[in-house]
Design an enzyme around this catalytic site. Structure first.
Site, PDB file in Angstrom:
ATOM      1  N   ASP A 149      41.361  -4.703 -65.444  1.00 48.77           N
ATOM      2  CA  ASP A 149      41.168  -4.911 -66.880  1.00 48.77           C
ATOM      3  C   ASP A 149      39.701  -4.991 -67.276  1.00 48.77           C
ATOM      4  OD1 ASP A 149      43.870  -4.835 -67.095  1.00 48.77           O
ATOM      5  OD2 ASP A 149      44.078  -6.727 -68.182  1.00 48.77           O
ATOM      6  N   ASN A 164      46.044  -0.893 -69.131  1.00 51.30           N
ATOM      7  CA  ASN A 164      47.049  -1.780 -69.728  1.00 51.30           C
ATOM      8  C   ASN A 164      46.386  -3.095 -70.139  1.00 51.30           C
ATOM      9  OD1 ASN A 164      49.514  -2.602 -70.635  1.00 51.30           O
ATOM     10  ND2 ASN A 164      50.433  -2.918 -68.616  1.00 51.30           N
ATOM     11  N   ASP A 181      51.093 -17.399 -70.578  1.00 51.24           N
ATOM     12  CA  ASP A 181      50.962 -16.678 -69.303  1.00 51.24           C
ATOM     13  C   ASP A 181      51.320 -17.565 -68.122  1.00 51.24           C
ATOM     14  OD1 ASP A 181      50.271 -14.388 -70.571  1.00 51.24           O
ATOM     15  OD2 ASP A 181      48.113 -14.588 -70.238  1.00 51.24           O
ATOM     16  N   GLU A 191      52.780  -7.169 -70.406  1.00 48.65           N
ATOM     17  CA  GLU A 191      52.701  -6.009 -69.510  1.00 48.65           C
ATOM     18  C   GLU A 191      54.077  -5.378 -69.318  1.00 48.65           C
ATOM     19  OE1 GLU A 191      50.839  -8.527 -69.452  1.00 48.65           O
ATOM     20  OE2 GLU A 191      48.888  -8.116 -68.537  1.00 48.65           O
ATOM     21  N   HIS A 208      51.041  -7.905 -62.922  1.00 50.83           N
ATOM     22  CA  HIS A 208      50.397  -8.786 -61.935  1.00 50.83           C
ATOM     23  C   HIS A 208      51.054 -10.157 -61.858  1.00 50.83           C
ATOM     24  CE1 HIS A 208      47.648 -10.442 -65.342  1.00 50.83           C
ATOM     25  NE2 HIS A 208      48.620  -9.750 -65.884  1.00 50.83           N
ATOM     26  N   ARG A 209      51.435 -10.694 -63.008  1.00 54.17           N
ATOM     27  CA  ARG A 209      51.988 -12.060 -62.982  1.00 54.17           C
ATOM     28  C   ARG A 209      53.381 -12.089 -62.347  1.00 54.17           C
ATOM     29  NH1 ARG A 209      48.002 -14.544 -64.821  1.00 54.17           N
ATOM     30  NH2 ARG A 209      46.828 -13.776 -66.601  1.00 54.17           N
ATOM     31  N   LYS A 233      45.013  -6.275 -61.595  1.00 59.05           N
ATOM     32  CA  LYS A 233      44.704  -6.464 -63.019  1.00 59.05           C
ATOM     33  C   LYS A 233      43.852  -7.714 -63.232  1.00 59.05           C
ATOM     34  CE  LYS A 233      47.231  -6.713 -67.413  1.00 59.05           C
ATOM     35  NZ  LYS A 233      46.488  -5.769 -68.223  1.00 59.05           N
TER      36      LYS A 233
END
Ligand code: ATP
Ligand SMILES: Nc1ccn([C@H]2C[C@H](O)[C@@H](COP(=O)(O)O)O2)c(=O)n1
Length: 672
Positions: free
Chosen positions: A52, A94, A328, A356, A402-403, A435
């Site tokens: 990112d 993204n 998040d 995402e 990623h999360r 990311k």
């Protein structure tokens, strides 16, 4: 970073140690844009290096900002609010933290100075809404064209002409879909305050308010003093101009901290998990995750720039929490919920659906694969604890998110849920963590202990020049596993003996030396006592000496522990002669690789000639036969297939076909 198709995590049972967090994504990309718009040079310290931030940096460079990378910092020389380039196509992957603010900043710059910019991203970015921001920019009088579906990227801002903007009336923006729209306007509109103050009014209840606090703090660092009425009305004073603060430090990512806070809460039973880079003084809203973790039972201590977390209540306590303020980090709670004593309900998380991926649906789907009972609604998720015995091995799809990958890795701690069959967890596309946290899995592996005997091992044994090394290193690369070239240890012992003038028949002296080998593997280089022995190690003569050294039982014993020490998370591929029979008898898959001696000699000839080493086929045939005989007929750990080995004759198989074959066998033994 793991760039493999998947990464298998064996069952994990304990955690302790220190993790240093990468820089915050939200702060990094805001700071970069502010530095890029400001007059002067900003020295940015501890910037996040990730997908990112890379797209943001590429965009700034395309817009004429000067970037100078030093070891500890990045120097950004901004455009001082004046367009240097009037046209550009920017690809923003993204990264919502790049797409939204750049759209706003370039829309006002292009409209007032004449320019046209196209902003696009990956397909998922083109499904993430931006219509509310576009509406606000159009109210101002900025030309914004939808290049595909209205309300979504890709977009073109500006039409090359200059326009008078309607800055006199308040700009209205919705706050209930993404707070990034308001952030984008707050970052962009100081650029158009020459004729008077500019006011932004928020429609609807603003979500994720802590992110707006970050924006306001960073604006202040860059010289913009926003006046405000709560979170409803913001006024950018007339004559606002970005001024570099000189040096700015990016604190560690509080959302990334959540995985390690959870790790400590679940698995740090003795010593704590210490998190450095973010602490109780954090300006990031996700630092409040620690309150939620404490409510679930975590013991948390902290100070400026650090946290320490240990298990408190166990099992964890199920909670009901409005997660609007930590959208998040709240995902991490959904996985912690598996280890709780009752249901955990996370509410007010509608924004998960436009991240995402649709994170509510994704989380529910993947937790169910593990065996959990999950209820999902438009803006909530409720997760039931997963009792011991009910866990299923699962291959977790990560949705390029990623999360999802980082949260679900915590499922590998399932042995701690109680007595039951521990299960491994497969994380698909582990590279998606790039990311925000490219080295997440390496950091995790530094802190955790695997369940005893659970780190998987794949052995490849066989005679000289059968292709073991080639096959083993390809397999290790595909699986993300460590590689043990056990022959290299015998070769290094032989070289060390040669250097020290020790006879290859002197078992006791050789064994003493083997036990003290100062050997280091540095990528493809091998260092012996600091000397680079990569090339001499591979000589045929060294192989012959190694074969003679390796017949001594005391030498084999001296190298035994060293070989075992290569069995580390996440797994090991070991090649040699006795990997499956002696060193790793419990390996999940044992391959015995053969090829005819003629085939092996001709491959070796090609290999040597390719390196410019003189050799003849007849000479090699004789050497290989002698080495085969010694390696196969010696009394200790002879080169032979383990009883449960799979035989692979690759005489007529390409390297790729051999790799595919073995990966197929490996996959058949995995529970996914
Ligand atoms: N299936 C295959 N088909 C053709 N060539 C191969 C195949 N596998 C390996 N080779 C080639 O054979 C040569 C010997 O392979 P490699 O060095 O991997 O063997 P090895 O068994 O590890 O040898 P050593 O025991 O001496 O370390 C290399 O040049 C390699 O590229
Ligand atoms: N596990 C092992 C590995 C190697 N050796 C000995 C026998 C080999 O001839 C020699 C060199 O091995 P290479 O690098 O060619 O694989 O080392 C062994 O006895 N046991």
């Amino acid at each position: 970073m793991y760039s493999t198709a998947f990464l298998d995590l064996p069952p994990l049972v304990n955690a302790a140690g220190t993790v240093r967090l990468p820089g915050s994504k939200s702060i990094s990309n805001r700071v970069l844009l502010l530095a890029g718009l400001a007059e002067g040079t900003t020295d940015v310290r501890d910037l996040l290096d990730s997908d990112d931030t890379r797209v943001m940096l590429a965009a700034l460079e395309a817009l004429g900002c000067r970037l100078q990378r030093n070891r500890a910092s990045l120097l950004v020389t901004g455009i001082g609010g004046q367009l240097r380039t009037r046209e550009a196509k920017l690809f923003l992957g993204n990264a919502g933290t790049a797409m939204r603010p750049l759209t706003a900043a370039l829309a006002v710059l292009a409209a007032t100075q004449g320019g046209a910019f196209e902003l696009s991203g990956v397909p998922r970015m083109h499904e993430r809404p931006i219509g509310d921001l576009v509406d606000a920019l159009r109210q101002l009088g900025c030309p914004v064209a939808d290049l595909a579906q209205p309300g979504f990227p890709p977009l073109r801002v500006g039409d090359g002409a200059t326009h008078m903007l309607q800055t006199g009336a308040p700009i209205r923006v919705r706050g209930d879909v993404s707070s990034q729209f308001l952030t984008a306007l707050l970052l962009a509109l100081p650029l158009v305050t020459t004729d008077g103050p500019v006011t932004i009014e928020v429609d609807g209840e603003l979500i994720s308010k802590p992110y707006i606090d970050i924006t306001l703090r960073l604006l202040a660092r860059f010289g913009i003093d926003v006046q405000r009425d709560g979170y409803r009305r913001f006024v950018l004073p007339q004559g606002s101009a970005y001024r570099t603060p000189g040096r700015i430090h990016v604190e560690g990512d509080a959302s990334s901290a959540s995985y390690f806070v959870a790790l400590g809460a679940i698995a740090a039973t003795d010593k704590p998990v210490r998190i450095e880079g973010v602490g109780l003084d954090s300006i990031q809203g996700d630092i409040r995750f620690i309150d939620a973790a404490q409510a679930m039972g975590a013991q948390v201590k902290g100070g400026d720039g650090w946290l320490e977390v240990k298990r408190g209540a166990w099992p964890l306590k199920g909670i009901t929490l409005n997660c609007n303020h930590i959208p998040d980090a709240a995902m991490t709670l959904a996985v912690m919920a598996l280890y709780a004593d009752g249901p955990t309900r996370l509410t007010d998380i509608a924004s998960w659906r436009v991240k995402e991926t649709d994170r509510i649906a994704a989380m529910a789907t993947e937790l169910r694969k593990l065996g959990a009972t999950v209820e999902e609604g438009a803006d909530f998720i409720e997760v039931q604890p997963l009792p011991a015995g009910a866990w299923r091995a699962a291959s977790i799809h990560t949705y390029d998110d990623h999360r999802m990958a980082m949260c679900l890795s915590l499922a590998a701690l399932n042995p701690l849920a109680g007595a039951g069959q521990p299960v491994p967890v497969r994380i698909e596309d582990p590279r998606c963590v790039a990311k925000t946290f490219p080295d997440y899995f390496e950091a995790l592996f530094d802190l955790v202990q695997p369940l005893a005997g659970s780190v998987p091992v794949l052995t490849v044994d066989g005679p000289t020049a059968s292709g073991k090394g080639t096959l083993a290193s390809e397999l290790a690369a595909k699986l993300g596993y460590h590689l043990l070239d056990s022959g290299a240890l015998y070769r290094a012992t032989a070289l060390a003996a040669q250097d020290a003038g020790i006879s290859l028949e002197d078992e006791a002296s050789l064994a003493m030396m083997a036990a003290q080998l100062d050997l280091r593997f540095d990528g493809h280089r091998v260092l012996l006592g600091g000397r680079d022995i990569t090339d001499p190690l591979r000589l045929e003569s060294t192989g012959g000496m190694a074969s003679r050294v390796s017949v001594h039982p005391a030498v084999r014993q001296a190298l035994f522990q060293l070989q075992l020490s290569f069995r580390r998370l996440p797994g090991l591929v070991a090649d040699g002669r006795d990997m499956g029979t002696v060193v790793f008898p419990s390996a999940e898959l044992k391959v015995f690789l053969t090829a005819s001696v003629e085939q092996r000699a001709s491959r070796r000839l090609k290999q040597l000639l390719g390196k410019g080493v003189a050799a003849t086929l007849d000479g090699l045939l004789a050497d290989l036969r002698a080495r085969d005989e010694r390696d196969m007929l010696r009394s200790v750990a002879p080169c032979k297939p383990a009883e449960d080995a799979v035989l692979l004759d690759n005489s007529a198989l390409s390297i790729d076909a051999s790799v595919e074959q073995v990966l197929g066998w490996w996959q058949a033994r995995r529970p996914f």
